[in-house]
Design a protein around this motif. Structure first.
Motif, PDB file in Angstrom:
ATOM      1  N   TRP B 127       0.803  -1.223   0.000  1.00  0.00           N
ATOM      2  CA  TRP B 127       0.000   0.000   0.000  1.00  0.00           C
ATOM      3  C   TRP B 127       0.835   1.271   0.000  1.00  0.00           C
ATOM      4  CZ3 TRP B 127      -0.860  -4.032   3.491  1.00  0.00           C
ATOM      5  CH2 TRP B 127      -0.167  -3.947   4.676  1.00  0.00           C
ATOM      6  N   TRP B 128       2.151   1.166  -0.218  1.00  0.00           N
ATOM      7  CA  TRP B 128       3.004   2.342  -0.398  1.00  0.00           C
ATOM      8  C   TRP B 128       3.832   2.158  -1.664  1.00  0.00           C
ATOM      9  CZ3 TRP B 128       1.247   5.826   2.720  1.00  0.00           C
ATOM     10  CH2 TRP B 128       0.900   5.529   4.021  1.00  0.00           C
ATOM     11  N   HIS B 129       4.123   3.262  -2.341  1.00  0.00           N
ATOM     12  CA  HIS B 129       5.036   3.209  -3.488  1.00  0.00           C
ATOM     13  C   HIS B 129       6.299   3.975  -3.109  1.00  0.00           C
ATOM     14  CE1 HIS B 129       1.535   2.547  -6.545  1.00  0.00           C
ATOM     15  NE2 HIS B 129       1.846   1.466  -5.877  1.00  0.00           N
ATOM     16  N   GLY B 155      10.261  11.041  -8.109  1.00  0.00           N
ATOM     17  CA  GLY B 155       9.732  11.227  -6.752  1.00  0.00           C
ATOM     18  C   GLY B 155      10.609  12.159  -5.945  1.00  0.00           C
ATOM     19  N   ARG B 156      10.410  12.094  -4.642  1.00  0.00           N
ATOM     20  CA  ARG B 156      11.184  12.948  -3.735  1.00  0.00           C
ATOM     21  C   ARG B 156      11.693  12.127  -2.565  1.00  0.00           C
ATOM     22  NH1 ARG B 156       7.641  17.672  -4.222  1.00  0.00           N
ATOM     23  NH2 ARG B 156       6.415  16.823  -2.529  1.00  0.00           N
ATOM     24  N   ASN B 174       2.174  10.829  -0.165  1.00  0.00           N
ATOM     25  CA  ASN B 174       3.154  11.669   0.529  1.00  0.00           C
ATOM     26  C   ASN B 174       4.052  12.438  -0.432  1.00  0.00           C
ATOM     27  OD1 ASN B 174       2.171  10.554   2.860  1.00  0.00           O
ATOM     28  ND2 ASN B 174       3.708   8.928   2.889  1.00  0.00           N
ATOM     29  N   CYS B 175       3.810  12.317  -1.736  1.00  0.00           N
ATOM     30  CA  CYS B 175       4.654  13.020  -2.715  1.00  0.00           C
ATOM     31  C   CYS B 175       3.758  13.851  -3.634  1.00  0.00           C
ATOM     32  CB  CYS B 175       5.478  12.000  -3.510  1.00  0.00           C
ATOM     33  SG  CYS B 175       6.527  12.739  -4.764  1.00  0.00           S
ATOM     34  N   GLY B 190      -1.738  22.616 -11.740  1.00  0.00           N
ATOM     35  CA  GLY B 190      -2.475  21.774 -10.795  1.00  0.00           C
ATOM     36  C   GLY B 190      -1.489  21.067  -9.878  1.00  0.00           C
ATOM     37  N   VAL B 191      -1.998  20.108  -9.133  1.00  0.00           N
ATOM     38  CA  VAL B 191      -1.134  19.360  -8.201  1.00  0.00           C
ATOM     39  C   VAL B 191      -1.336  17.869  -8.442  1.00  0.00           C
ATOM     40  CG1 VAL B 191      -0.604  18.909  -5.777  1.00  0.00           C
ATOM     41  CG2 VAL B 191      -1.356  21.182  -6.463  1.00  0.00           C
ATOM     42  N   ILE B 192      -0.223  17.156  -8.580  1.00  0.00           N
ATOM     43  CA  ILE B 192      -0.301  15.688  -8.672  1.00  0.00           C
ATOM     44  C   ILE B 192      -0.569  15.208  -7.248  1.00  0.00           C
ATOM     45  CG2 ILE B 192       0.931  13.545  -9.215  1.00  0.00           C
ATOM     46  CD1 ILE B 192       0.796  15.042 -11.755  1.00  0.00           C
TER      47      ILE B 192
END
Lengths: 183, 272
Positions: B127-129, B155-156, B174-175, B190-192
């Motif tokens: 459930w996390w990438h 990502g970050r 969270n990113c 916009g925001v991803i």
């Protein structure tokens, strides 16, 4: 079950968590990563004692969470709860049967992620869940059941290879032999 | 049935869980890094064994093939050097024009300072990438640094250990990344906000779009640089559909990522 076997189970949990992190073949093939900890907890519940189960749940759970984006400690309680549930009924479980091992492993592998997700959601985290999670859940359940069967096979074999087994004594004793004759 | 010692063991595990869950975020992060450190020898072992396999593979490649590959690489290297020279000239010209116009809006762009990192692991939870890379605080890593591949944004950095760091991949809640859709008229910002599901990591959702008139499938989406966490101009992907309006009055569109997040082996970290 002696100390060596308990250490082997805990070591297997650490290596298993590391493999989950680095080996992605299954994830690429089926879209879900299998969790090795619930099958190990089922094995520990049927073969060891609650102290070993507690150590395994705490070490395995914390290691899993530390390599994941999970909150630290989220996996520990679900693992222990599942193993305790199995342990409380282990006298009634036909643990030598393939089917029983598979069903227990599948159920544990399905329940642990659900409990972990519930804990995560209750702490205001937003894990990535959706309809695809149902498929992942099924894969984890079936894969976990098969891994449980494999766990029993491997650890029972190791137990036989590394431990002494008391020789089964027959009830026959030479000094108590009744010699019958004609006289 | 359970006996008294079993309840005591259960109570102890529950207590440990409660204590760990209620730890401050910073302390929990430090403990996570310390426990993750236990796996460093295994990560090192995996790295060296992969290197050995690669070297063994290289040893059996015929010399003629190596010479041919070397020629191709030499040629492409020449092309990229010329392009880099051209880009640097454009960059200098841009800087010069900025000075002439006394352009003060925003900080001036500088050349990217990149560091190569190897991916050593993925998140064991479904459930996390996130991924783990083999650079840590001793290599100058900090949280929120941008991670990318030649195809685009990846990502970050979300957590930093001494020798490894965790990267929250794009699509992870969270990113969040500010993005701009390149259109003929004005760019739509916009925001991803997240991915489209746990199984598909190639699509993400671009939310909080106000004007959807100029949006159509196939438009290029890049980082906008708004918010200061990520540099602008990094490719993210292409719009995959027409924008749809959601309840709160804003619109959202799904974006097909340029980078393949399932096959990351090496990534670049954009250093400050």
């Amino acid at each position: 079950m002696n100390l060596l076997n308990s250490i082997l189970i805990i070591l297997a949990s650490l290596i298993g968590v590391y493999m989950e992190c680095t080996f992605n073949g299954f994830r690429h093939l089926f879209g879900a990563q299998l969790d090795v900890l619930p099958p190990l907890m089922v094995y520990a519940a049927l073969r060891t004692n609650p102290a070993i189960m507690a150590i395994l749940a705490v070490t395995g759970g914390l290691c899993f969470d530390s390599l994941s984006a999970n909150l630290l400690g989220v996996s520990t309680l679900p693992l222990y709860l599942v193993s305790l549930a199995v342990y409380s009924r282990r006298g009634l479980i036909l643990q030598e049967q393939f089917y029983a091992r598979f069903v227990l492993g599948a159920a544990a592998s399905a329940i642990v992620p659900v409990l972990s997700l519930l804990l995560l959601l209750s702490t205001r985290q937003s894990p990535i869940i959706g309809w695809g999670s149902l498929w992942q859940w099924v894969v984890m359940g079936v894969g976990g059941g098969l891994m449980t069967v494999a766990c029993f096979w491997i650890f029972d074999w190791l137990n036989g290879a590394l431990n002494y087994h008391p020789v089964a004594q027959s009830s026959f004793r030479q000094d108590r032999e009744i010699a019958r004759g004609r006289n | 049935m359970l006996k008294k010692p079993h309840y005591i063991a259960f109570g102890l595990v529950g207590l440990v869980t409660l204590i760990v869950l209620s730890l401050p975020q910073h302390t929990a992060g430090q403990i996570k890094l310390a426990i993750g450190g236990l796996f460093l020898p295994l990560f090192g072992l995996s790295k060296s064994s992969q290197q050995l396999i690669r070297e063994a593979g290289n040893a059996v490649v015929p010399r003629s093939e190596l010479i041919r590959q070397n020629g191709v690489l030499h040629q492409s290297n020449e092309v990229y050097r010329l392009r880099a020279m051209q880009a640097e000239a454009v960059f200098r010209e841009n800087e010069h024009l900025r000075q002439l116009l006394s352009w003060r809006q925003g900080t001036p762009q500088s050349l990217w300072n990149l560091k190569l990192a190897r991916v050593v692991g993925q998140d064991p939870a479904n459930w996390w990438h996130t991924i783990q890379i083999d650079l840590g605080s001793r290599d100058g890593m900090q949280t929120n640094l941008t991670v990318l591949v030649p195809e685009g944004f990846v990502g970050r950095i979300s957590a930093v250990g001494l020798t490894t760091s965790q990267v929250a991949l794009i699509g992870n809640p969270n990113c969040k990344v500010s993005a701009i859709v390149a259109s003929d008229k004005t760019g739509e910002i916009g925001v991803i906000t997240g991915g489209t599901g746990p199984l598909d990591s190639s699509l993400v959702t671009l939310s909080y779009l106000s004007n959807t008139n100029n949006l159509k499938p196939g438009q290029i989406v890049r980082t906008s640089g708004e918010g200061g966490l990520t540099r602008g101009g990094i490719a993210i992907g292409q719009t995959a559909e027409n924008a749809r309006t959601v309840e709160l009055g804003y619109a959202e569109v799904r974006v097909k990522l340029s980078a393949n997040l399932n096959s990351l082996e090496e990534v670049w970290v954009l250093m400050p």
